[in-house]
Write a protein that holds these residues in place. Structure first.
Motif, PDB file in Angstrom:
ATOM      1  N   ASP A   1      43.917  38.745  44.870  1.00 55.85           N
ATOM      2  CA  ASP A   1      43.132  39.602  45.619  1.00 55.85           C
ATOM      3  C   ASP A   1      41.742  39.892  45.593  1.00 55.85           C
ATOM      4  O   ASP A   1      40.981  40.701  45.936  1.00 55.85           O
ATOM      5  CB  ASP A   1      43.683  41.373  45.218  1.00 55.85           C
TER       6      ASP A   1
ATOM      7  N   ARG B   1      49.593  43.258  41.746  1.00 57.10           N
ATOM      8  CA  ARG B   1      48.570  44.428  42.036  1.00 57.10           C
ATOM      9  C   ARG B   1      48.912  45.447  41.147  1.00 57.10           C
ATOM     10  O   ARG B   1      48.311  46.535  41.164  1.00 57.10           O
ATOM     11  CB  ARG B   1      48.554  44.683  43.426  1.00 57.10           C
TER      12      ARG B   1
ATOM     13  N   THR C   1      36.814  45.893  40.050  1.00 57.69           N
ATOM     14  CA  THR C   1      36.941  45.775  41.644  1.00 57.69           C
ATOM     15  C   THR C   1      35.465  46.606  42.112  1.00 57.69           C
ATOM     16  O   THR C   1      34.970  47.083  41.307  1.00 57.69           O
ATOM     17  CB  THR C   1      38.006  46.420  42.153  1.00 57.69           C
TER      18      THR C   1
END
Length: 557
Positions: free
Chosen positions: A342, A378, A409
């Protein structure tokens, strides 16, 4: 025969054979009452006593004194002292004369004399006192000598001191050549027991010194050879390999001492001390070789796993691994940095309990398990560590480890570009350090959680979050960086925070170098570092700079 000599015991016949009338003392019946009383006391004591009587110091003594003068008896009985002791008269003659002149007693402790009592000048030691014997008129008629031989004690002490000096001198040496050279140096300090000393080295070592024939040692490892008139002792110094090409200690023995059992035992102990030092040196060399191979293997294993860190735009990641300096200390410290599908960046720091090859191998297992569990999911870092606990239990990875798993992130609200979100979970590891853009530094403290491998079920692990503004730096580390023997952990953490304060202008690589310089290797533990830096936002150009840039562009048109 005069009944005066009835107490002489085994010396009675010797007293009877002396022609006392021919001596300066005259016939026994004419002796003074003082002399007769002194002889009576001398013959009735079991301690070594002798009388030196008259101007010639004629000798009369008891049974115990015979052992002190050896083969000088029985000729010494009734003879002048200067005639009995010509070899030591320069030492004792003035002492006797002084007592006769001053009437003052002497006291001598462990006096060294080279006395010819067994056919050669023998090194002897005596503790004795010369005292005046006064006649009825107060004049000195003779001198009484109460003596004790201390040769055995003095020689034993002297040899023990030499052995102690030799052992101390060889204790820290690790090279055989140094040991043999130092042996010769130390032993040559004792010319009384070992007048001449050398070490013959084997030809196998590339030396030109002669080798003693092995046949010389048919009777044992210590051989005394007196065929040339001078006693020489040969002592084999076998190395740990047990080969025939051993070094040999050769020493000339003193011409003033009997080559008796105690003398040979002393030389044997010298050889044993040197042999022990040689074996110890060879053992240390072998241990260093093994430790070096183990360290090389461990470092290769660890470095093969500690790959270059993954990078993301807007972030800097730097890593370091420093092995412990102590011999054979293999570590279980590791770091990791990898991108997830991701696009998030995973950071790991960990430490397996133990310092050996098993710890290093277990580290590799846990590191790879964590990578496998974390990649492609995730789930939060806390959930990943809980899954890792389950995997370790199911796969029987029987070990404990501390670890931090962090995920980075982007977190860029409106008008605040460059911000990132750090989410991490801590399994019993030391807290990370956050350096803010203004240079302040502090620990990212969180409630403690149990180590990996301690419980595979029922453990609730928690995530922790912090927003990282541009210019922020986060430091993950293992305990080897700050822990020191004799120091508290809190002190080490405080020093670490202090070392990172005002370091906000450093790159991630510079922070790693700074910490390794600030915290030198302790030799006790490995060190792993992961430094994450959020790059500062590009500075907006000032009005003056924009004007200069525009003018510069116009000038080139």
């Amino acid at each position: 025969m005069d009944e005066l000599f009835d107490a002489a015991g085994s010396l009675r016949s010797a007293y009877a054979r002396v022609d006392w009338a021919a001596t300066s003392l005259g016939p026994v019946p004419g002796w003074s009452r003082t002399l007769r009383a002194a002889v009576d006391i001398t013959l009735h004591t079991r301690f070594p006593v002798t009388l030196f009587w008259g101007q010639e110091f004629v000798m009369l003594y008891n049974e115990a004194y015979v052992d002190l003068i050896g083969k000088k008896h029985p000729a010494a009985l009734g003879a002048p002292a200067a005639q009995v002791f010509p070899e030591i008269w320069d030492e004792i003659g003035p002492m006797l004369a002084s007592v006769r002149t001053t009437q003052r007693a002497t006291w001598t402790r462990n006096m060294r004399l080279l006395m010819d009592r067994h056919g050669y000048p023998e090194e002897c030691f005596f503790t004795f006192s010369y005292s005046a014997v006064l006649g009825a008129g107060g004049q000195v008629e003779g001198v009484v000598d109460i003596a004790s031989e201390t040769t055995e004690q003095v020689l034993s002490q002297r040899r023990l001191i030499l052995l102690a000096e030799l052992t101390d001198a060889l204790g820290e040496l690790d090279e055989p050549d140094q040991i043999l050279d130092r042996t010769v140096t130390v032993l040559r300090r004792d010319p009384h027991d070992l007048p001449d000393v050398d070490v013959l080295l084997p030809r196998a070592a590339g030396r030109s010194s002669p080798v003693v024939p092995s046949a010389l040692f048919d009777a044992g490892d210590v051989v005394v050879d007196d065929s040339a008139g001078i006693a020489v002792v040969w002592v084999r110094l076998p190395d740990a390999s047990g080969t025939a090409d051993d070094a040999v200690l050769v020493a000339q023995l003193s011409q003033h001492l009997p080559v008796d059992e105690s003398y040979v035992r002393f030389v044997r102990l010298v050889g044993a001390a040197v042999t022990q030092a040689l074996h110890r040196a060879q053992t240390r060399q072998a241990e260093r070789r093994v430790a070096s191979l183990e360290r090389e293997l461990s470092e290769k294993l660890q470095r093969s796993l500690l790959t270059p860190p993954a990078q993301r735009e807007g972030l800097e990641v730097a890593v370091r691994y420093r092995p412990a300096t102590e011999r054979a200390r293999l570590g279980g410290d590791w770091y990791d940095s990898f991108l997830q599908p991701d696009g998030s960046l995973a950071l790991v720091i960990g430490d397996v309990a133990g310092h050996d090859r098993q710890a290093a191998a277990t580290m590799a297992q846990i590191r790879n398990l964590l990578r496998g569990v974390a990649y492609g999911t995730r789930e939060s870092p806390a959930a990943v560590l809980a899954d890792l606990d389950t995997a370790m239990s199911g796969l029987r990875v029987d070990a404990f480890a501390t670890a931090i798993l962090a995920r980075v992130t982007q977190d860029e609200p409106q008008n605040q570009p460059g911000r990132h979100l750090l989410v991490w979970a801590n399994a019993g590891h030391l807290p990370p350090v956050l350096v803010a853009p203004d240079g302040t530094a502090g620990l990212l403290q969180a409630p403690p959680e149990i180590l990996l491998g301690m419980d595979s079920g029922g453990v609730v692990r928690r995530d922790h979050r912090v927003t990282l503004a541009p210019g922020s730096t986060v430091v993950l580390y293992t305990d080897g960086l700050i822990e020191r023997r004799g120091s508290l952990l809190d002190e080490g953490l405080a020093h670490l925070v202090g070392a990172l304060t005002d370091r906000h202008g450093m790159t991630a690589e510079q922070v790693c170098d700074h910490l390794l310089d600030r915290f030198p290797a302790s030799g006790d533990d490995d060190v792993a570092l992961v430094v994450l830096r959020v790059l500062p936002a590009p500075a907006e150009a000032s009005p003056i700079a924009r004007t200069r840039a525009r003018n510069g562009a116009d000038s080139h048109r």
